[in-house]
Every structure is written in C-alpha cells, then in structure tokens.
Design a protein around this motif. Structure first.
Motif, PDB file in Angstrom:
ATOM      1  N   SER A 344       0.827  -1.216   0.000  1.00 27.35           N
ATOM      2  CA  SER A 344       0.000   0.000   0.000  1.00 27.35           C
ATOM      3  C   SER A 344       0.860   1.264   0.000  1.00 27.35           C
ATOM      4  O   SER A 344       0.367   2.360  -0.291  1.00 27.35           O
ATOM      5  N   ASN A 345       2.153   1.132   0.323  1.00 26.37           N
ATOM      6  CA  ASN A 345       3.070   2.275   0.295  1.00 26.37           C
ATOM      7  C   ASN A 345       3.433   2.707  -1.124  1.00 26.37           C
ATOM      8  O   ASN A 345       3.877   3.838  -1.338  1.00 26.37           O
ATOM      9  N   GLU A 346       3.253   1.804  -2.089  1.00 26.71           N
ATOM     10  CA  GLU A 346       3.576   2.117  -3.486  1.00 26.71           C
ATOM     11  C   GLU A 346       2.418   2.897  -4.109  1.00 26.71           C
ATOM     12  O   GLU A 346       1.693   2.419  -4.980  1.00 26.71           O
ATOM     13  N   VAL A 347       2.259   4.132  -3.661  1.00 29.50           N
ATOM     14  CA  VAL A 347       1.103   4.951  -4.044  1.00 29.50           C
ATOM     15  C   VAL A 347       1.062   5.212  -5.544  1.00 29.50           C
ATOM     16  O   VAL A 347      -0.004   5.128  -6.171  1.00 29.50           O
ATOM     17  N   LYS A 348       2.198   5.510  -6.143  1.00 30.44           N
ATOM     18  CA  LYS A 348       2.226   5.824  -7.576  1.00 30.44           C
ATOM     19  C   LYS A 348       1.871   4.614  -8.418  1.00 30.44           C
ATOM     20  O   LYS A 348       1.119   4.713  -9.399  1.00 30.44           O
ATOM     21  N   VAL A 349       2.415   3.457  -8.053  1.00 33.14           N
ATOM     22  CA  VAL A 349       2.116   2.223  -8.795  1.00 33.14           C
ATOM     23  C   VAL A 349       0.613   1.929  -8.737  1.00 33.14           C
ATOM     24  O   VAL A 349      -0.015   1.612  -9.753  1.00 33.14           O
ATOM     25  N   ILE A 350       0.035   2.048  -7.557  1.00 34.91           N
ATOM     26  CA  ILE A 350      -1.395   1.786  -7.381  1.00 34.91           C
ATOM     27  C   ILE A 350      -2.234   2.783  -8.178  1.00 34.91           C
ATOM     28  O   ILE A 350      -3.217   2.408  -8.835  1.00 34.91           O
ATOM     29  N   HIS A 351      -1.834   4.051  -8.167  1.00 37.75           N
ATOM     30  CA  HIS A 351      -2.566   5.092  -8.889  1.00 37.75           C
ATOM     31  C   HIS A 351      -2.580   4.815 -10.394  1.00 37.75           C
ATOM     32  O   HIS A 351      -3.633   4.917 -11.042  1.00 37.75           O
ATOM     33  N   ILE A 352      -1.442   4.458 -10.937  1.00 39.32           N
ATOM     34  CA  ILE A 352      -1.357   4.163 -12.375  1.00 39.32           C
ATOM     35  C   ILE A 352      -2.210   2.935 -12.720  1.00 39.32           C
ATOM     36  O   ILE A 352      -2.912   2.913 -13.735  1.00 39.32           O
ATOM     37  N   GLY A 353      -2.155   1.921 -11.858  1.00 43.78           N
ATOM     38  CA  GLY A 353      -2.951   0.715 -12.086  1.00 43.78           C
ATOM     39  C   GLY A 353      -4.442   0.993 -12.076  1.00 43.78           C
ATOM     40  O   GLY A 353      -5.201   0.452 -12.886  1.00 43.78           O
ATOM     41  N   ILE A 354      -4.882   1.854 -11.156  1.00 44.86           N
ATOM     42  CA  ILE A 354      -6.303   2.222 -11.073  1.00 44.86           C
ATOM     43  C   ILE A 354      -6.729   2.964 -12.344  1.00 44.86           C
ATOM     44  O   ILE A 354      -7.826   2.744 -12.877  1.00 44.86           O
ATOM     45  N   GLN A 355      -5.863   3.842 -12.845  1.00 44.70           N
ATOM     46  CA  GLN A 355      -6.150   4.552 -14.092  1.00 44.70           C
ATOM     47  C   GLN A 355      -6.378   3.560 -15.236  1.00 44.70           C
ATOM     48  O   GLN A 355      -7.330   3.695 -16.015  1.00 44.70           O
ATOM     49  N   TYR A 356      -5.497   2.582 -15.329  1.00 43.43           N
ATOM     50  CA  TYR A 356      -5.607   1.559 -16.369  1.00 43.43           C
ATOM     51  C   TYR A 356      -6.945   0.824 -16.272  1.00 43.43           C
ATOM     52  O   TYR A 356      -7.693   0.709 -17.248  1.00 43.43           O
ATOM     53  N   LEU A 357      -7.248   0.337 -15.084  1.00 45.16           N
ATOM     54  CA  LEU A 357      -8.456  -0.471 -14.895  1.00 45.16           C
ATOM     55  C   LEU A 357      -9.727   0.340 -15.097  1.00 45.16           C
ATOM     56  O   LEU A 357     -10.734  -0.181 -15.592  1.00 45.16           O
ATOM     57  N   SER A 358      -9.708   1.618 -14.731  1.00 45.32           N
ATOM     58  CA  SER A 358     -10.901   2.443 -14.886  1.00 45.32           C
ATOM     59  C   SER A 358     -11.231   2.694 -16.349  1.00 45.32           C
ATOM     60  O   SER A 358     -12.394   2.914 -16.701  1.00 45.32           O
ATOM     61  N   VAL A 359     -10.228   2.641 -17.202  1.00 42.69           N
ATOM     62  CA  VAL A 359     -10.457   2.800 -18.649  1.00 42.69           C
ATOM     63  C   VAL A 359     -10.885   1.482 -19.271  1.00 42.69           C
ATOM     64  O   VAL A 359     -11.920   1.387 -19.934  1.00 42.69           O
ATOM     65  N   ILE A 360     -10.104   0.445 -19.045  1.00 43.87           N
ATOM     66  CA  ILE A 360     -10.300  -0.827 -19.741  1.00 43.87           C
ATOM     67  C   ILE A 360     -11.590  -1.526 -19.328  1.00 43.87           C
ATOM     68  O   ILE A 360     -12.325  -2.049 -20.160  1.00 43.87           O
ATOM     69  N   SER A 361     -11.886  -1.541 -18.036  1.00 42.32           N
ATOM     70  CA  SER A 361     -12.997  -2.361 -17.533  1.00 42.32           C
ATOM     71  C   SER A 361     -14.356  -1.941 -18.084  1.00 42.32           C
ATOM     72  O   SER A 361     -15.265  -2.762 -18.199  1.00 42.32           O
ATOM     73  N   VAL A 362     -14.507  -0.683 -18.448  1.00 37.37           N
ATOM     74  CA  VAL A 362     -15.785  -0.202 -18.979  1.00 37.37           C
ATOM     75  C   VAL A 362     -16.123  -0.873 -20.310  1.00 37.37           C
ATOM     76  O   VAL A 362     -17.297  -1.032 -20.664  1.00 37.37           O
ATOM     77  N   PHE A 363     -15.100  -1.331 -21.023  1.00 38.34           N
ATOM     78  CA  PHE A 363     -15.289  -1.815 -22.392  1.00 38.34           C
ATOM     79  C   PHE A 363     -15.131  -3.329 -22.542  1.00 38.34           C
ATOM     80  O   PHE A 363     -14.869  -3.823 -23.638  1.00 38.34           O
ATOM     81  N   TYR A 364     -15.286  -4.073 -21.459  1.00 35.99           N
ATOM     82  CA  TYR A 364     -15.120  -5.525 -21.549  1.00 35.99           C
ATOM     83  C   TYR A 364     -16.070  -6.178 -22.551  1.00 35.99           C
ATOM     84  O   TYR A 364     -15.752  -7.211 -23.157  1.00 35.99           O
ATOM     85  N   VAL A 365     -17.256  -5.602 -22.738  1.00 39.34           N
ATOM     86  CA  VAL A 365     -18.214  -6.188 -23.679  1.00 39.34           C
ATOM     87  C   VAL A 365     -17.645  -6.215 -25.096  1.00 39.34           C
ATOM     88  O   VAL A 365     -17.968  -7.111 -25.885  1.00 39.34           O
TER      89      VAL A 365
END
Length: 440
Positions: A344-365
């Motif tokens: 949880s200390n790797e704030v930047k890594v987590i932030h970038i990962g959340i950005q990725y997932l918030s874009v991709i997951s909307v379009f799984y269909v």
C-alpha cells in the motif's frame, strides 16, 4: 465426452465453458502467484522483471496454444462426424508435428532471450533478472505443449472437466513452491520460475497420461500412431493459422510492453499488476468464445448450420451479462485489487494501475464480442477472418498506443485508451463479415 449437436445451445455451451473458465482461473492464478510473491516479498523491481518477461513468455506460449487450438477444431469436426479413425490418426500426426516444433522453439528462445529483452527496452536494472526468469520458463515449454495438447484433445471430444482438475493441481503446487522457494532460498525471480516449470511439468504429464489411456475413443493403437501427410495438410492449415492469430495478438502486446517499459519501473509494475486483474476479469468471455468454437465445429461437422445461428444469438446475450458483472466488480474494487500485488506504500504504482483499470474495464463487452467472433470463425474453419480481425485489433492498439502516448499530457494513459479502440474496430469488421456470410 459431450455431443454438442443436441440439446439447449445456451446450457451446453455454458456447461462446457464453465470447467474451462475454472481451469483458466487457476492457470491465471499460478501466473499471478509469481507476481504476487515477488511483488510482496522481493519488491517492485522484481515485479517489473516478471511483468516484462511475461509478455515474451506469453508470446511463445501463445504459439503453442494456437497450434493446439487449431488442431482441436479439426478433431472436433471428426468427432462430430463420427469418424473416430481419422480422429485418432489426426491426434498422432499433430502430436509428432507440434512436439518437434516445440523443441526447436525452446532451444532457440533460450539462446536469444537477452537480445529480445534488450529490443523491448527492458531497463538495465532488471535485465539480468528478466533474462534468468525467462530462460528457465523457455526451458519448460515442452510442458506447456504437453498440457495444452492433451487439453485440446479432451475438449475436442467434449471433455472440458479433466484439464481443470490438473490445472488445480498445478496451481496448488505452484503456490506452495513459490512461497517455499522465495522465503527459504531467497533467489527472487529464479525461484518463482523454477516453481512454475515444476508445476507445469506435473500437471502436463498427468493430463497426457489420462487423455491417452482413459478415453477409448482417443486411445491410439500402434498402427494408428502415424504421420499422415493428407491429414497433416488439414491440421497444418488450421493449427498454423490459429497459431499465427494467437502470436499476432501477443506480439502486439509485446510491442505495447516495449512502450510501457519506456515510462519506467513504476508504470511497468502497475501494468503488470493491472494486466493480471484485467485478464482475469474477461476470462469468462474468453473461455465462452473457446467453448463456442467447439460448439460451432461439432455442428458444422454434423451439418447443423441453423443450430449454429441459434448459438450465435445465445452467445451475444450471455456475453453481455458476463461483461456487465465483470466491469462493475473491477470498477468498484480496483484499488483493493492493486494492493494484492504491491504494498500500500507504493502509491504511484497503485494510482497508475487504477487509471488503467478504470479505462479498460468499462469496455469488456467489446472484447467479449471479439472472442465470440474468433470462436465462430475458427469453428467454421474460416481462420483467415480470425487473423484479419486480430490484425485489425492489434494494429489499431499498437499504432494508437504509440500515437496517443506521444503527447505529454496524455502519456501512458494513451496506451490504456488504445486497447478498447482496437477491440471496437475489430468488432465492427467481424459483425460486417458475419452478416455478409451467415448463410453457408
């Protein structure tokens, strides 16, 4: 064994896909365990090394998987037509061909591992770790082949449950060995690579023995263990084209990985972790598409073309439901999912990962429909169309990733947006071709 030419198409495809889904969840699990263990116990550099290696590993594994998937279509058609002699001779011919190819590939990749990683712009601080990890994995490609080949044979005759059991076993072995090796021997990525190969070896050998001893319909007699040139011509057409399709898909991701690497270790680690979550999220529709290919191939072999059309309508409804559920779960839990892989200390890594997932997951269909088109055209024997769709999807993804990410204000977010753009364009083309050629 399962005859997919009779009964309710939706239930048949779902019941056939479900063991495949569970199996691939465990497959993903023991791939994810490598990332989780090194991310938690070794550090983000080790996680980046495994992530950078994964794309190359996946590329060559995809060639083997594609060969097996293509062969499965041929076997499914012979099984659907009730021609069991050709079924067994096809198994023998394909086995000899693919075994030799895998051995050549394994030796070649071990020799050229480091140059390939350099071409992918792998950072110097993780180059040696990535090289060591990959060379061990490439040495175990023979087990990747044995498992996927025996699984393809079993699935072609309607048995999708048995591969699941051996994947569960492999996952358990890998988890235990990962923790044992990393915590006790402290060799980092080398430990998790050795654990993965051992787990694959055990599951592949057991699955192979089961496939060729326990099921009478595929039990090859001495006179049937041949290399039949006529059958090889057909197998080669299906297997090589499907392998080409799978390798194009993963080659595109290798190109994307090279671009990701240029943004540094934090982005590499985030892409690795988020990519694992992402691939797990759309597994249901991926496996549904693979099950659908077997359904289409068996019904084509039996001449039930009207039943294939009914299956297409069922597939569309099922994919929409799957993807709505997956998208919702990922959007609501992306932060917690990232924290499975990194501190949880790797704030930047987590932030970038959340950005990725918030874009991709909307379009799984979109990728759900793409897997359906892959399955349909592969089952119908129209492999060239599957390849065209793959080229369109990956070509769009790679070109748009490099273009969009070149703008400083967009940066790595351009890579994320390029992925659904590729899916959408390929879907539109797939729908057009299906509508135009849906009356065989």
């Amino acid at each position: 064994m399962k005859d997919m030419t009779k009964g309710n198409p939706t239930k048949i495809i779902l019941f056939f896909a479900f063991p495949m889904l569970l199996g691939n969840i465990f497959q993903q699990l023991y791939n994810m365990v490598d990332s989780i263990v090194v991310g938690k116990f070794v550090g983000k550099e080790a996680l980046a090394a495994v992530g950078s290696s994964f794309m190359l590993m996946n590329f060559f594994s995809a060639i083997i998987i594609g060969l097996c998937m293509g062969t499965s279509v041929v076997l499914s058609q012979y099984f659907g037509a009730g021609d069991y002699t050709k079924l067994r001779k096809s198994i023998s011919t394909a086995f000899i061909f693919m075994l030799l190819l895998t051995i050549i590939m394994s030796l070649t990749t071990i020799i050229f591992t480091k140059p390939m990683l350099i071409i992918m712009k792998t950072p110097k601080e993780i180059l040696n770790s990535s090289t060591n990890y990959l060379q061990i994995i490439f040495g175990g490609l023979i087990f990747t082949f044995l498992f996927n080949f025996s699984s393809a044979v079993l699935r072609s005759v309607g048995d999708s449950k048995t591969p699941l059991y051996f994947l569960i076993l492999a996952s358990i072995i890998n988890i235990i060995l990962d923790l044992l090796f990393v915590i006790n021997f402290n060799m980092g990525v080398i430990d998790v690579a050795i654990a993965t190969v051992i787990a694959q070896g055990v599951s592949s050998l057991l699955c192979l023995v089961y496939a060729f001893i326990k099921l009478p319909v595929i039990r090859i007699k001495a006179k049937e263990f041949v290399f039949d040139r006529a059958l090889f011509s057909m197998i080669k057409k299906y297997s090589l084209l499907t392998a080409l399709q799978q390798s194009i898909m993963t080659f595109g991701m290798v190109c994307v990985q090279g671009l990701v690497n240029s943004f540094g270790t934090d982005t590499m680690a985030a892409f690795t972790a988020a990519g694992k979550v992402d691939s797990l999220a759309y597994l249901p529709v991926q496996d549904f598409g693979n099950a659908f290919a077997t359904y289409v191939a068996q019904n084509k072999g039996a001449g039930n073309f009207e039943r294939i059309k009914i299956g297409v309508k069922s597939a569309v409804r099922t994919i929409i439901v799957f993807c709505i559920i997956s998208s919702t779960v990922i959007l609501l839990s992306s932060k917690h999912l990232m924290q499975i892989f990194v501190s949880s200390n790797e704030v930047k890594v987590i932030h970038i990962g959340i950005q990725y997932l918030s874009v991709i997951s909307v379009f799984y269909v979109l990728i759900g429909f793409l897997f359906m088109f892959y399955g349909y055209f592969r089952g119908m024997g129209n492999l060239k169309t599957s390849i065209v769709l793959t080229i369109v999807s990956l070509g769009t993804r790679v070109s748009m990733a490099y273009f969009l990410s070149s703008f400083p204000k967009i940066a790595e977010k351009g890579i994320w947006w390029s992925i659904p753009l590729g899916w959408a364009l390929a879907d539109m083309l797939g729908l057009y071709i299906y509508k135009r050629n849906s009356h065989p």
